[in-house]
Design an enzyme around this catalytic site. Structure first.
Site, PDB file in Angstrom:
ATOM      1  N   GLU A   1      13.197  92.338 -62.339  1.00 58.69           N
ATOM      2  CA  GLU A   1      14.618  92.292 -61.982  1.00 58.69           C
ATOM      3  C   GLU A   1      15.310  93.318 -62.878  1.00 58.69           C
ATOM      4  OE1 GLU A   1      16.126  90.380 -59.662  1.00 58.69           O
ATOM      5  OE2 GLU A   1      14.128  89.696 -59.102  1.00 58.69           O
TER       6      GLU A   1
ATOM      7  N   LYS B   1       9.467  79.127 -56.829  1.00 55.29           N
ATOM      8  CA  LYS B   1       8.380  79.305 -55.862  1.00 55.29           C
ATOM      9  C   LYS B   1       7.468  78.077 -55.868  1.00 55.29           C
ATOM     10  CE  LYS B   1       8.422  84.304 -56.274  1.00 55.29           C
ATOM     11  NZ  LYS B   1       7.778  85.461 -56.859  1.00 55.29           N
TER      12      LYS B   1
ATOM     13  N   ASP C   1      12.174  81.890 -61.715  1.00 50.06           N
ATOM     14  CA  ASP C   1      11.825  82.323 -60.358  1.00 50.06           C
ATOM     15  C   ASP C   1      10.465  81.742 -59.940  1.00 50.06           C
ATOM     16  OD1 ASP C   1      12.664  83.859 -58.112  1.00 50.06           O
ATOM     17  OD2 ASP C   1      10.960  85.192 -58.542  1.00 50.06           O
TER      18      ASP C   1
ATOM     19  N   LYS D   1      15.586  82.364 -51.814  1.00 55.28           N
ATOM     20  CA  LYS D   1      14.962  81.074 -52.149  1.00 55.28           C
ATOM     21  C   LYS D   1      15.989  79.976 -52.417  1.00 55.28           C
ATOM     22  CE  LYS D   1      12.295  83.264 -55.299  1.00 55.28           C
ATOM     23  NZ  LYS D   1      12.043  84.623 -54.830  1.00 55.28           N
TER      24      LYS D   1
ATOM     25  N   LEU E   1       2.524  87.639 -48.365  1.00 52.89           N
ATOM     26  CA  LEU E   1       1.255  86.887 -48.217  1.00 52.89           C
ATOM     27  C   LEU E   1       1.468  85.629 -47.369  1.00 52.89           C
ATOM     28  CD1 LEU E   1      -0.097  86.999 -51.899  1.00 52.89           C
ATOM     29  CD2 LEU E   1      -0.813  88.411 -49.976  1.00 52.89           C
TER      30      LEU E   1
ATOM     31  N   VAL F   1       7.659  82.750 -51.063  1.00 50.72           N
ATOM     32  CA  VAL F   1       6.551  82.668 -52.019  1.00 50.72           C
ATOM     33  C   VAL F   1       5.532  83.752 -51.677  1.00 50.72           C
ATOM     34  CG1 VAL F   1       4.712  81.202 -52.947  1.00 50.72           C
ATOM     35  CG2 VAL F   1       6.808  80.161 -52.084  1.00 50.72           C
TER      36      VAL F   1
ATOM     37  N   GLY G   1       9.856  99.361 -61.373  1.00 49.90           N
ATOM     38  CA  GLY G   1      10.727  98.601 -60.458  1.00 49.90           C
ATOM     39  C   GLY G   1      10.160  97.230 -60.136  1.00 49.90           C
TER      40      GLY G   1
ATOM     41  N   GLU H   1       8.677  82.703 -45.014  1.00 53.61           N
ATOM     42  CA  GLU H   1       7.358  83.060 -45.560  1.00 53.61           C
ATOM     43  C   GLU H   1       7.477  83.866 -46.846  1.00 53.61           C
ATOM     44  OE1 GLU H   1       4.243  82.571 -46.343  1.00 53.61           O
ATOM     45  OE2 GLU H   1       3.765  82.287 -44.226  1.00 53.61           O
TER      46      GLU H   1
END
Ligand code: ADP
Ligand code: ASP
Ligand code: MG
Length: 820
Positions: free
Chosen positions: A672, A687, A683, A584, A618, A614, A669, A611
């Protein structure tokens, strides 16, 4: 009924092959009456030609060349004798010695006089055919067969150039008809040779024994003419250059002429005319795969045979002479003169005149005729009033793509030029051929194999190739490699080939221009010793690789979170790479770069897909772009954009303590390595910025308001373990938050929002039952777009938005969108 069989030099290269051929002849002679035309064993004609060249260059090495020829024949007959004691070894050795003596005497004369007449030249270079026919005759005699030997100097009448003669078929028919064939005999004739009116030996041009076979077929009204060689038939390309070339089972006389005229050595172009005229079908057969049906050449109409003859042919070792002058008439004069000379000499492949101004002429010549043509041109332009400019380009190849109605198919033409563009190869010229079924590209020979391979894959096989440089081999990168490997077969069925050319992490590079084997990339990667201790050195090395090589439809796949890599996107785009990124950093960097890259993408006609920035896999970015394209406008947006926070807040609703929820998320998991990064909300803010920018808001990351999840700062320097323990002190805070939300039948969620004025916030909010985000938990993402078209019910995208598998598959799907 009689069949003609011609065996080429490749089928007669050594004793083993010659015996093999004699067996085929025997087998065939049991079924039908047969006539056999033979070439010289492979390389012999070249050696004979070399002897003359060396003599003319006053190079005494010609003697070595004669000795080589002698050794080769001696070895052949020795090995035949080893196998067959009836073979008259001594008799044939005598014949060999006789021809060697002729070569020695003649070459000495050429050496001393420093000249060689065409007659002598023809006689010298036809010795291979004379000897191979004698050897075959002895083998067949030793097996009890009757042999009728045709002397082509007496029976095949040829006219024109002594070294590239044309046969007068009608007169030859009459001569052949006079032959009294021995009863039940096998007819043998050396190829390549004919005789002129004066009964002097002439030759039919290099590779001309195919033509001899066609002539003999016409003269004896053969039922068929079989050309036996070392390949399965006529293929879509020379298999020595492209090993996966496919067989063409049926082809018309007309189309095979085009292929062989453009260089396919498998059949000499002169062969077709007599066969066509006398309606004799021709079969190309493989001596070493004798039961394979091969290629049938006949009077097919193109409509009858599907997939007629896509082919890539080439002529190597070409020199181009370019003559320029200001006066058009002089170009015409030169052209006419050369045409006249060529009629006699056949030394020029073809001409092309610059039709717009008629001020230059290109003359394409096989290198072997370089000296001669150079001399002729010098004479033509020397001492004339006008000034001429002459340029010479050596080491040129002419590559031709032959496909029915090629010129009507703009896409193919486009593809051809795209390949050259991708390879950074300039064609010196391109020639639309007369038939409009082919195009010839004039290129430097060093590119020949590379271009042919790619043209075959992309134009003939219709393969869509993607070459990738993968940065980052953490969870997503590795999963992507696995997925590509798993999908390899099904992609191949759709003609898609993904080649991983480079894999790198922050300190190592694995590069293989032809593609890294995915099954073993890990082992290979581990064995790399060279480490780059700074990312900038690693990037410099990658830049060097890009400069040195050329790639087809290449893409950078960035599965890192490195700013240093994302800073180089512009460089990659300028170097013809598409960018596919899960990183990103670029899209949340400064807005000037953000806008600039989009301009550069358009200018360079490249793709930039992100894609997975974000919502993991999806379809978020794509959906926004579609909305915008159809004129929709965002009113407001609300979303849960973090898989880890979606999980944690979901657990809180199930009355699990905050500290336990974090632990569980980490164990799964979902967070981070340091969960503080998720909890910082940065983060999610990134987005949200990407979504807002996609809708046209010129914002920077600092414009996104983040309200911290945790009520007070924790010690950011403490270890992860310590932090996890510390989280207990927030349990009560969250329990209270949930309680007060529940009073109003609401739930708390971590929400990213864009207001109708474009204000962006990231914070904990209460949502009610009507809200599409109310039910979101377990790591799901949800995005709700309230727009001009989507209201009062918003457009909602919902699903797992994190995890290696969905993200890697999102990257793969972006990658597949780069197919051209
Ligand atoms: P021979 O010695 O049998 O006359 P050549 O070397 O003259 O054999 O011709 C056969 C060769 O032609 C093959 O080995 C192959 O390398 C080459 N070739 C070139 N183009 C084609 C093609 N389109 N199909 C098959 N072979 C081809
Ligand atoms: N031996 C000759 C040549 O090499 C003729 C042939 O092979 O067809 O050109
Ligand atoms: Mg040949």
């Amino acid at each position: 009924m009689i069949n003609v069989l011609k065996f080429g030099g490749t089928s007669l290269a050594d004793a083993k092959r010659i015996i093999f051929v004699s067996n085929i002849i025997e087998e065939k002679s049991k079924i039908n009456k047969i006539s056999v035309v033979l070439s010289a064993p492979a390389t012999i004609t070249n050696s004979l030609e070399k002897i003359i060249q060396l003599c003319l260059l006053k190079d005494k090495n010609y003697k070595k060349e004669i000795q080589n020829i002698k050794n080769k024949f001696d070895l052949i007959v020795k090995n035949i004798y080893k196998n067959n004691k009836n073979f008259l070894f001594k008799k044939i050795i005598k014949k060999i010695n006789h021809e060697i003596l002729f070569l020695k005497n003649t070459s000495k004369k050429i050496y001393l006089l420093n000249k060689c007449s065409k007659h002598i030249f023809a006689k010298v270079i036809s010795r291979g055919e004379i000897l191979s026919t004698q050897i075959m005759k002895q083998i067949l005699l030793s097996k009890g067969h009757n042999i009728t030997l045709i002397n082509p100097v007496k029976k095949i009448l040829a006219e024109g150039n002594i070294l590239d003669a044309y046969v007068n078929i009608n007169k030859s028919i009459k001569k052949i008809q006079k032959i009294k064939f021995k009863k039940n005999s096998i007819i043998l004739m050396p190829g390549f040779i004919a005789g002129n009116k004066k009964k002097e030996l002439v030759i039919l041009g290099r590779n001309g024994s195919d033509y001899s076979a066609a002539i003999l077929s016409a003269c004896i009204k053969a039922q068929s003419c079989e050309i036996w060689t070392d390949v399965d038939g006529i293929l879509t390309c020379d298999p020595k250059i492209f090993s996966n070339a496919k067989i063409i089972k049926k082809i018309s006389y007309k189309n095979v002429t085009e292929i062989s005229n453009l260089g396919a050595k498998v059949l000499h172009p002169k062969t077709i005319y007599p066969l066509k005229k006398f309606k004799i079908p021709c079969y190309i057969k493989n001596t070493f795969n004798k039961n394979f049906i091969g290629t049938k050449i006949s009077n097919y109409s193109n409509k009858k045979i599907q997939n007629i003859y896509p082919n890539i042919a080439y002529i190597k070792n070409v020199t181009i002479f370019i003559i320029k002058t200001l006066n058009q008439r002089n170009i015409n004069k030169i052209y006419k003169n050369l045409l006249k000379i060529n009629k006699k000499e056949s030394i020029i492949l073809f001409f092309s005149i610059n039709f717009i101004h008629r001020q230059s002429i290109n003359i394409y010549v096989n290198n072997i005729h370089f000296e001669k043509v150079n001399f002729i041109i010098k004479k033509l332009i020397f001492n004339k009033k006008e000034t001429y400019k002459k340029k010479i380009y050596k080491k040129i190849s002419i590559i031709s793509i032959i496909k029915p109605k090629l010129y009507q198919n703009k896409k193919i033409i486009q593809n051809i030029y795209q390949i050259l563009y991708d390879l950074n190869i300039k064609t010196m010229y391109d020639i639309k051929n007369f038939s409009k079924n082919s195009i010839s590209l004039i290129i430097k020979s060093k590119y020949k194999n590379k271009i042919i391979n790619l043209l075959h894959k992309k134009i003939i096989n219709n393969y869509k190739i993607i070459q990738i440089f993968l940065f980052g081999i953490g969870g997503i990168g590795q999963t992507l490699l696995k997925q590509i490997n798993q999908e390899k077969k099904s992609l191949k069925k759709k003609n898609i080939i993904i080649k991983i050319c480079l894999i790198s992490n922050s300190n190592k590079i694995l590069f293989q221009e032809k593609g890294i084997k995915i099954n073993s990339w890990k082992e290979k990667f581990h064995t790399i010793k060279k480490k780059y201790f700074q990312e900038k050195f690693l990037i410099n090395k990658i830049k060097k690789i890009i400069k040195k090589n050329n790639f087809i439809n290449p893409s950078i796949v960035d599965c890192t979170s490195s700013k240093k890599i994302s800073k180089e996107y512009l460089y990659f785009i300028k170097n013809k790479f598409n960018i596919i990124t899960a990183n990103k950093k670029f899209n949340t960097g400064n807005i000037t770069d953000y806008k600039n890259i989009r301009k550069k993408i358009n200018i360079n006609n490249k793709k930039f897909f992100y894609e997975t920035n974000v919502g993991g896999g999806l379809p978020v970015i794509q959906t926004i772009q579609n909305l915008k394209q159809t004129g929709d406008k965002l009113i407001n947006f609300k979303g849960i954009l973090s898989g880890s926070l979606s999980f944690i807040f979901g657990k809180l609703e199930q009355k699990i303590l905050f500290s336990d929820a974090i632990k569980q998320a980490k164990e799964k998991g979902l967070t981070e390595p340091d969960p503080r990064e998720d909890l910082s909300g940065l983060d999610v803010a990134r987005k949200l910025l990407i979504i807002a920018r996609e809708f046209g808001y010129s914002l920077e990351l600092k414009d996104i308001q983040i309200k911290k999840i945790l009520p007070q700062l924790c010690n950011s320097n403490s270890t992860v373990q310590k932090f996890l323990k510390e989280t207990k002190k927030f349990n009560k805070y969250f329990l209270n938050k949930i309680k007060s939300a529940k009073k109003n039948n609401k739930k708390i969620k971590f929400i990213a929002k864009i207001s109708n004025k474009g204000k962006c916030t990231v914070q904990i909010e209460e949502v009610d039952k009507k809200d599409p985000l109310y039910e979101i938990k377990n790591g799901e993402n949800a995005l709700s777009f309230y727009t001009k078209y989507y209201q009062p019910i918003p457009l909602v995208i919902r699903g797992y938005g994190a995890g290696k598998k969905v993200t890697a598959s999102g990257v793969l799907s972006d990658l597949l969108k780069t197919i051209v």
